[in-house]
Write a protein that holds these residues in place. Structure first.
Motif, PDB file in Angstrom:
ATOM      1  N   HIS A   1       0.840  -1.196   0.000  1.00 17.72           N
ATOM      2  CA  HIS A   1       0.000   0.000   0.000  1.00 17.72           C
ATOM      3  C   HIS A   1       0.875   1.246   0.000  1.00 17.72           C
ATOM      4  CE1 HIS A   1      -3.777  -2.141   1.848  1.00 17.72           C
ATOM      5  NE2 HIS A   1      -3.455  -2.565   0.640  1.00 17.72           N
ATOM      6  N   VAL A   2       0.399   2.280  -0.684  1.00 14.93           N
ATOM      7  CA  VAL A   2       1.091   3.568  -0.710  1.00 14.93           C
ATOM      8  C   VAL A   2       0.192   4.595  -0.030  1.00 14.93           C
ATOM      9  CG1 VAL A   2       2.222   5.312  -2.126  1.00 14.93           C
ATOM     10  CG2 VAL A   2       2.149   2.940  -2.915  1.00 14.93           C
ATOM     11  N   HIS A   3       0.706   5.229   1.021  1.00 17.48           N
ATOM     12  CA  HIS A   3      -0.056   6.211   1.791  1.00 17.48           C
ATOM     13  C   HIS A   3       0.431   7.626   1.464  1.00 17.48           C
ATOM     14  CE1 HIS A   3      -2.258   3.459   4.553  1.00 17.48           C
ATOM     15  NE2 HIS A   3      -1.292   2.636   4.153  1.00 17.48           N
ATOM     16  N   PHE A   4      -0.532   8.521   1.265  1.00 20.26           N
ATOM     17  CA  PHE A   4      -0.247   9.901   0.884  1.00 20.26           C
ATOM     18  C   PHE A   4      -0.776  10.858   1.944  1.00 20.26           C
ATOM     19  CE2 PHE A   4      -0.817   7.346  -2.906  1.00 20.26           C
ATOM     20  CZ  PHE A   4       0.237   7.725  -3.742  1.00 20.26           C
ATOM     21  N   ASP A   5       0.070  11.788   2.391  1.00 18.86           N
ATOM     22  CA  ASP A   5      -0.370  12.820   3.333  1.00 18.86           C
ATOM     23  C   ASP A   5      -0.980  13.968   2.532  1.00 18.86           C
ATOM     24  OD1 ASP A   5       0.609  11.317   5.429  1.00 18.86           O
ATOM     25  OD2 ASP A   5       2.551  12.331   5.444  1.00 18.86           O
ATOM     26  N   MET A   6      -2.122  13.702   1.946  1.00 16.47           N
ATOM     27  CA  MET A   6      -2.799  14.680   1.100  1.00 16.47           C
ATOM     28  C   MET A   6      -4.278  14.284   1.004  1.00 16.47           C
ATOM     29  SD  MET A   6      -1.967  15.674  -2.904  1.00 16.47           S
ATOM     30  CE  MET A   6      -0.346  16.342  -2.547  1.00 16.47           C
ATOM     31  N   PRO A   7      -5.187  15.238   1.001  1.00 15.35           N
ATOM     32  CA  PRO A   7      -6.608  14.889   0.839  1.00 15.35           C
ATOM     33  C   PRO A   7      -6.852  14.136  -0.472  1.00 15.35           C
ATOM     34  CG  PRO A   7      -6.368  17.158   1.551  1.00 15.35           C
ATOM     35  CD  PRO A   7      -4.997  16.679   1.205  1.00 15.35           C
ATOM     36  N   LYS A   8      -7.791  13.225  -0.452  1.00 14.20           N
ATOM     37  CA  LYS A   8      -8.068  12.361  -1.600  1.00 14.20           C
ATOM     38  C   LYS A   8      -8.332  13.163  -2.877  1.00 14.20           C
ATOM     39  CE  LYS A   8     -11.362   8.747  -3.048  1.00 14.20           C
ATOM     40  NZ  LYS A   8     -12.127   9.449  -4.088  1.00 14.20           N
ATOM     41  N   GLU A   9      -9.192  14.164  -2.793  1.00 15.25           N
ATOM     42  CA  GLU A   9      -9.561  14.931  -3.988  1.00 15.25           C
ATOM     43  C   GLU A   9      -8.356  15.669  -4.575  1.00 15.25           C
ATOM     44  OE1 GLU A   9     -12.774  18.365  -5.380  1.00 15.25           O
ATOM     45  OE2 GLU A   9     -13.072  17.284  -3.486  1.00 15.25           O
TER      46      GLU A   9
ATOM     47  N   THR B   1       3.261  12.421 -18.080  1.00 15.76           N
ATOM     48  CA  THR B   1       4.242  11.329 -18.172  1.00 15.76           C
ATOM     49  C   THR B   1       3.756  10.128 -18.977  1.00 15.76           C
ATOM     50  OG1 THR B   1       3.479  10.225 -16.146  1.00 15.76           O
ATOM     51  CG2 THR B   1       5.167  11.961 -15.919  1.00 15.76           C
ATOM     52  N   GLY B   2       2.440   9.970 -19.082  1.00 14.01           N
ATOM     53  CA  GLY B   2       1.895   8.788 -19.743  1.00 14.01           C
ATOM     54  C   GLY B   2       2.013   7.535 -18.896  1.00 14.01           C
ATOM     55  N   ILE B   3       2.288   7.695 -17.592  1.00 12.86           N
ATOM     56  CA  ILE B   3       2.423   6.550 -16.679  1.00 12.86           C
ATOM     57  C   ILE B   3       1.330   6.627 -15.617  1.00 12.86           C
ATOM     58  CG2 ILE B   3       3.913   5.357 -15.028  1.00 12.86           C
ATOM     59  CD1 ILE B   3       6.317   6.595 -16.440  1.00 12.86           C
ATOM     60  N   GLY B   4       0.587   5.534 -15.455  1.00 19.45           N
ATOM     61  CA  GLY B   4      -0.472   5.458 -14.454  1.00 19.45           C
ATOM     62  C   GLY B   4       0.001   4.722 -13.215  1.00 19.45           C
ATOM     63  N   ILE B   5      -0.194   5.331 -12.059  1.00 20.54           N
ATOM     64  CA  ILE B   5       0.181   4.692 -10.789  1.00 20.54           C
ATOM     65  C   ILE B   5      -0.963   3.833 -10.272  1.00 20.54           C
ATOM     66  CG2 ILE B   5       0.781   5.114  -8.371  1.00 20.54           C
ATOM     67  CD1 ILE B   5       2.195   7.674  -9.288  1.00 20.54           C
ATOM     68  N   THR B   6      -2.159   4.414 -10.250  1.00 24.61           N
ATOM     69  CA  THR B   6      -3.317   3.702  -9.734  1.00 24.61           C
ATOM     70  C   THR B   6      -4.579   4.256 -10.381  1.00 24.61           C
ATOM     71  OG1 THR B   6      -4.544   3.083  -7.716  1.00 24.61           O
ATOM     72  CG2 THR B   6      -3.572   5.288  -7.774  1.00 24.61           C
ATOM     73  N   SER B   7      -5.628   3.440 -10.412  1.00 25.83           N
ATOM     74  CA  SER B   7      -6.902   3.886 -10.978  1.00 25.83           C
ATOM     75  C   SER B   7      -7.881   4.338  -9.902  1.00 25.83           C
ATOM     76  CB  SER B   7      -7.543   2.755 -11.786  1.00 25.83           C
ATOM     77  OG  SER B   7      -7.834   1.646 -10.941  1.00 25.83           O
ATOM     78  N   TYR B   8      -7.492   4.158  -8.628  1.00 22.11           N
ATOM     79  CA  TYR B   8      -8.383   4.549  -7.532  1.00 22.11           C
ATOM     80  C   TYR B   8      -7.560   4.935  -6.310  1.00 22.11           C
ATOM     81  CZ  TYR B   8      -7.264   0.277  -5.029  1.00 22.11           C
ATOM     82  OH  TYR B   8      -6.583  -0.701  -4.356  1.00 22.11           O
ATOM     83  N   VAL B   9      -8.159   5.726  -5.447  1.00 24.32           N
ATOM     84  CA  VAL B   9      -7.542   6.129  -4.182  1.00 24.32           C
ATOM     85  C   VAL B   9      -8.611   6.018  -3.105  1.00 24.32           C
ATOM     86  CG1 VAL B   9      -6.499   8.015  -2.897  1.00 24.32           C
ATOM     87  CG2 VAL B   9      -5.916   7.713  -5.295  1.00 24.32           C
ATOM     88  N   LYS B  10      -8.243   5.473  -1.943  1.00 28.06           N
ATOM     89  CA  LYS B  10      -9.181   5.339  -0.826  1.00 28.06           C
ATOM     90  C   LYS B  10      -8.816   6.329   0.280  1.00 28.06           C
ATOM     91  CE  LYS B  10     -10.467   0.491  -1.465  1.00 28.06           C
ATOM     92  NZ  LYS B  10     -10.556  -0.853  -0.823  1.00 28.06           N
ATOM     93  N   GLU B  11      -9.829   6.989   0.791  1.00 25.37           N
ATOM     94  CA  GLU B  11      -9.629   7.988   1.841  1.00 25.37           C
ATOM     95  C   GLU B  11      -9.383   7.304   3.183  1.00 25.37           C
ATOM     96  OE1 GLU B  11     -11.750  12.066   2.086  1.00 25.37           O
ATOM     97  OE2 GLU B  11     -12.894  10.730   3.405  1.00 25.37           O
ATOM     98  N   THR B  12      -8.394   7.770   3.944  1.00 26.78           N
ATOM     99  CA  THR B  12      -8.168   7.280   5.305  1.00 26.78           C
ATOM    100  C   THR B  12      -8.542   8.337   6.347  1.00 26.78           C
ATOM    101  OG1 THR B  12      -5.830   7.927   5.073  1.00 26.78           O
ATOM    102  CG2 THR B  12      -6.374   5.621   4.698  1.00 26.78           C
TER     103      THR B  12
ATOM    104  N   SER C   1      -5.657  12.499   4.372  1.00 26.48           N
ATOM    105  CA  SER C   1      -4.802  11.410   3.882  1.00 26.48           C
ATOM    106  C   SER C   1      -5.595  10.356   3.124  1.00 26.48           C
ATOM    107  CB  SER C   1      -4.053  10.750   5.045  1.00 26.48           C
ATOM    108  OG  SER C   1      -4.972  10.160   5.951  1.00 26.48           O
ATOM    109  N   CYS C   2      -4.870   9.584   2.327  1.00 27.29           N
ATOM    110  CA  CYS C   2      -5.492   8.530   1.537  1.00 27.29           C
ATOM    111  C   CYS C   2      -4.414   7.513   1.130  1.00 27.29           C
ATOM    112  CB  CYS C   2      -6.176   9.114   0.302  1.00 27.29           C
ATOM    113  SG  CYS C   2      -5.096  10.173  -0.692  1.00 27.29           S
ATOM    114  N   TYR C   3      -4.845   6.423   0.477  1.00 28.86           N
ATOM    115  CA  TYR C   3      -3.873   5.414   0.055  1.00 28.86           C
ATOM    116  C   TYR C   3      -4.368   4.690  -1.183  1.00 28.86           C
ATOM    117  CZ  TYR C   3      -6.584   1.306   1.531  1.00 28.86           C
ATOM    118  OH  TYR C   3      -7.538   0.321   1.627  1.00 28.86           O
ATOM    119  N   CYS C   4      -3.446   3.971  -1.810  1.00 37.56           N
ATOM    120  CA  CYS C   4      -3.812   3.083  -2.912  1.00 37.56           C
ATOM    121  C   CYS C   4      -3.020   1.793  -2.769  1.00 37.56           C
ATOM    122  CB  CYS C   4      -3.523   3.734  -4.272  1.00 37.56           C
ATOM    123  SG  CYS C   4      -1.764   3.908  -4.658  1.00 37.56           S
TER     124      CYS C   4
END
Length: 357
Positions: free
Chosen positions: A293-301, A314-325, A329-332
């Motif tokens: 899991h990758v956690h981000f210290d940033m609001p989901k939106e 960049t043409g590179i996709g990290i994830t297609s969804y993010v879940k709010e914690t 903060s949020c994670y994928c």
């Protein structure tokens, strides 16, 4: 003008960090490419095509027998029902974030009247102390390896051996939720058969790390699997034919099983990249399999808007969804497959330079 969603932006990227590629009809077409069109299909769980695959996987897992199921949800509920009936107890134990508890609409309780005993808390793995304190009026203990909902964490092998010994000494059946069993072999440096020898029954998935269309195997001794076939029929899982699932499972099993160490090493490399970015961290810090899991210290939106901009540049996709914690903060979830290694390293470095900024 309607705002583009993260999923839409992800689908439009040239490269994706996770998985084996797009889940489209080509997945089946590739698996069928060299199959003789005159080959007979399976018929209600019988026939060469299903029986040979079941035997092949049972041998790989070191189990006496195996049964192919259309879904892991069906297979695992049936496994726990069999062990409860055998012991005359309607209680099983598992982690509070087990798939059975949070993704199956209480199927175990509503369909089988089985009461779950939840061990540990939501933030950590089950440990030996939890098992010793769960009580002896439990028919079966289920362990999920790796524990997906907390980043794919794994207990050390000695803990597994201790839990297995305890369960056998106290006549408690031990079931392995091995949906991602193939993916953890590099971490333990053990064969599938060695790991499965600690368990009375084993479930494995063929659409996760393997990348088939769908399908699962439930393995154990012959008495157990014969009983599972009866329950499979009762659940409506004995479709007239399952060959598209079986053929794709067999094809991608042969193609990807030996790549699990590569996926594991790539996951560790990628997690290190994420952990160099301020405000971003992985769980676990060092992956135990190809997923984390990758956690981000940033609001989901706000993160979604940031990722969409990065995808477009960049043409590179990290994830297609993010879940709010939380509101801040949020994670994928990341699962490494065939796609990661084809991303040019220069482009990947550029992606992380933008993430750092």
């Amino acid at each position: 003008m309607r705002k583009k969603s993260l999923l839409e932006a992800f689908k439009q990227t040239q490269y994706q960090i996770s998985g084996h590629g797009r889940r489209n009809i080509q997945v089946l077409k590739e698996a069928l490419l060299n199959i003789d069109g005159q080959q007979e299909s399976d018929l209600y769980g019988k026939g060469k095509i299903i029986e040979e695959f079941q035997t092949k996987v049972a041998k790989f897992l070191g189990k006496e027998s195996a049964v192919f199921f259309p879904s892991g949800t069906m297979a695992q509920q049936i496994a726990l029902r069999i062990w409860c009936d055998e012991k005359g107890l309607n209680k099983v134990a598992y982690h509070p974030l087990s798939h059975l508890e949070i993704h199956e609409e209480d199927g175990l309780k509503k369909l089988h009247n089985i009461e779950p005993i939840l061990l540990a808390d939501k933030k950590r793995l089950i440990v030996m102390e939890d098992v010793m304190n769960m009580g002896k009026d439990v028919a079966c203990l289920l362990l999920e390896l790796p524990q997906r909902e907390i980043g794919g964490q794994l207990p050390d092998y000695k803990t597994l051996e201790s839990i297995s010994t305890y369960c056998r000494e106290h006549h408690i059946k031990l079931h392995l939720d091995g949906a991602r069993l193939f993916e953890i072999l590099p971490y333990y440096k053990k064969s599938a058969a060695e790991i499965c020898s600690l368990f009375d029954s084993v479930y494995v998935s063929f659409y996760k790390g393997i990348g088939g269309i769908a399908g699962a195997i439930l393995a154990g001794d012959e008495t157990f699997t014969e009983e599972s076939k009866i329950w499979k029929r009762r659940h409506g899982g004995d479709l007239i034919s399952l060959y598209p699932y079986i053929i794709s499972s067999n094809f991608y099993f042969d193609q990807r099983l030996n790549k699990m160490n590569e996926y594991y090493e790539d996951a560790k490399e990628l997690a290190n990249f994420f952990n160099q970015c301020q405000g971003i961290s992985t769980n676990p810090l060092v992956p135990a399999s190809n997923m984390f899991h990758v956690h981000f210290d940033m609001p989901k939106e706000k993160l979604e808007s940031t990722l969409i901009a990065i995808y477009e540049k960049t043409g590179i996709g990290i994830t297609s969804y993010v879940k709010e914690t939380s509101v801040k903060s949020c994670y994928c979830e990341i699962s490494i497959g065939d796609q990661y290694c084809i991303i040019p390293k220069d482009e990947l470095r550029r992606l992380f330079e933008m993430l750092i900024k």
